[in-house]
Write a protein that holds these residues in place. Structure first.
Motif, short mmCIF file in Angstrom:
data_model
loop_
_atom_site.label_atom_id
_atom_site.label_comp_id
_atom_site.label_asym_id
_atom_site.label_seq_id
_atom_site.Cartn_x
_atom_site.Cartn_y
_atom_site.Cartn_z
N LEU A 44 0.81 -1.21 0.00
CA LEU A 44 0.00 0.00 0.00
C LEU A 44 0.85 1.27 0.00
CD1 LEU A 44 -2.45 -1.25 2.71
CD2 LEU A 44 -2.96 -1.04 0.31
N LEU A 45 2.03 1.21 0.62
CA LEU A 45 2.85 2.41 0.77
C LEU A 45 4.30 1.97 0.93
CD1 LEU A 45 2.15 5.51 2.76
CD2 LEU A 45 4.13 4.23 3.47
N VAL A 46 5.21 2.74 0.33
CA VAL A 46 6.65 2.51 0.50
C VAL A 46 7.28 3.82 0.93
CG1 VAL A 46 8.80 1.86 -0.63
CG2 VAL A 46 6.69 0.69 -1.25
N GLY A 47 7.99 3.79 2.07
CA GLY A 47 8.67 4.97 2.58
C GLY A 47 10.16 4.85 2.36
N ALA A 90 14.09 7.32 1.82
CA ALA A 90 14.73 8.58 2.19
C ALA A 90 14.30 9.70 1.24
CB ALA A 90 16.24 8.42 2.16
N ALA A 91 13.98 9.33 -0.01
CA ALA A 91 13.57 10.33 -1.00
C ALA A 91 12.12 10.77 -0.80
CB ALA A 91 13.75 9.76 -2.40
N GLY A 92 11.33 9.99 -0.09
CA GLY A 92 9.93 10.35 0.12
C GLY A 92 9.05 9.13 0.17
N LEU A 93 7.77 9.36 -0.02
CA LEU A 93 6.77 8.30 0.04
C LEU A 93 6.25 7.96 -1.35
CD1 LEU A 93 4.51 9.38 3.04
CD2 LEU A 93 6.18 7.54 3.01
N LYS A 94 5.95 6.67 -1.54
CA LYS A 94 5.21 6.24 -2.72
C LYS A 94 3.91 5.64 -2.20
CE LYS A 94 9.14 5.04 -5.61
NZ LYS A 94 9.81 3.94 -6.32
N SER A 115 13.55 -8.45 1.98
CA SER A 115 13.83 -7.27 1.16
C SER A 115 12.54 -6.58 0.75
CB SER A 115 14.63 -7.65 -0.10
OG SER A 115 13.84 -8.47 -0.94
N ILE A 116 12.68 -5.30 0.44
CA ILE A 116 11.57 -4.48 -0.03
C ILE A 116 11.99 -3.87 -1.36
CG2 ILE A 116 10.12 -2.48 0.42
CD1 ILE A 116 10.61 -2.97 3.42
N GLN A 117 11.23 -4.17 -2.42
CA GLN A 117 11.52 -3.59 -3.73
C GLN A 117 10.39 -2.64 -4.11
OE1 GLN A 117 11.41 -7.40 -4.95
NE2 GLN A 117 13.45 -7.85 -4.20
N ALA A 118 10.78 -1.46 -4.54
CA ALA A 118 9.77 -0.46 -4.90
C ALA A 118 9.87 -0.11 -6.36
CB ALA A 118 9.93 0.78 -4.05
#
Length: 103
Positions: free
Chosen positions: A39-42, A44-48, A100-103
């Motif tokens: 639903l959301l990925v946080g 350092a560059a910001g939120l998706k 791991s988390i891939q965005a």
């Protein structure tokens, strides 16, 4: 980096290396599972933020163990009838370790 994922009708905030307990999944212990409903990925560059899900995002987990939760007592009493019903419930759970988390 962190993410909010949905599994088993609930939402969890996960980070790499963390362990979470979710509703039972149909994978064997030691297997790798990919959670696609992100639903959301946080970062350092910001939120998706997804609408409802972030496209192309995936959280990879390892199944640590399957277990059962604590016993919940369900007690129903009908007033003025001198009757009641007492049952118990234990939920099947799965412990996951986030790899791991891939965005």
């Amino acid at each position: 980096m962190y993410a909010i994922v949905e599994t088993g009708g609930k939402q969890y905030r996960v980070e790499e290396g963390a362990k979470i307990t979710v509703e039972k999944l149909t994978a064997d212990a030691g297997a790798e599972v990919a959670l696609e409903k992100v639903l959301l990925v946080g970062e350092a560059a910001g939120l998706k933020v997804g609408a409802p899900y972030v496209s192309g995002a995936k959280v990879t987990c390892e199944v640590v163990e399957h277990m059962r939760g604590p016993k919940i007592v369900v007690f129903h009493k009908w007033r003025r009838n001198d009757s009641h019903k007492k049952t118990g419930h234990r939920q099947d759970l799965t412990t996951l370790k986030i790899k791991s988390i891939q965005a």
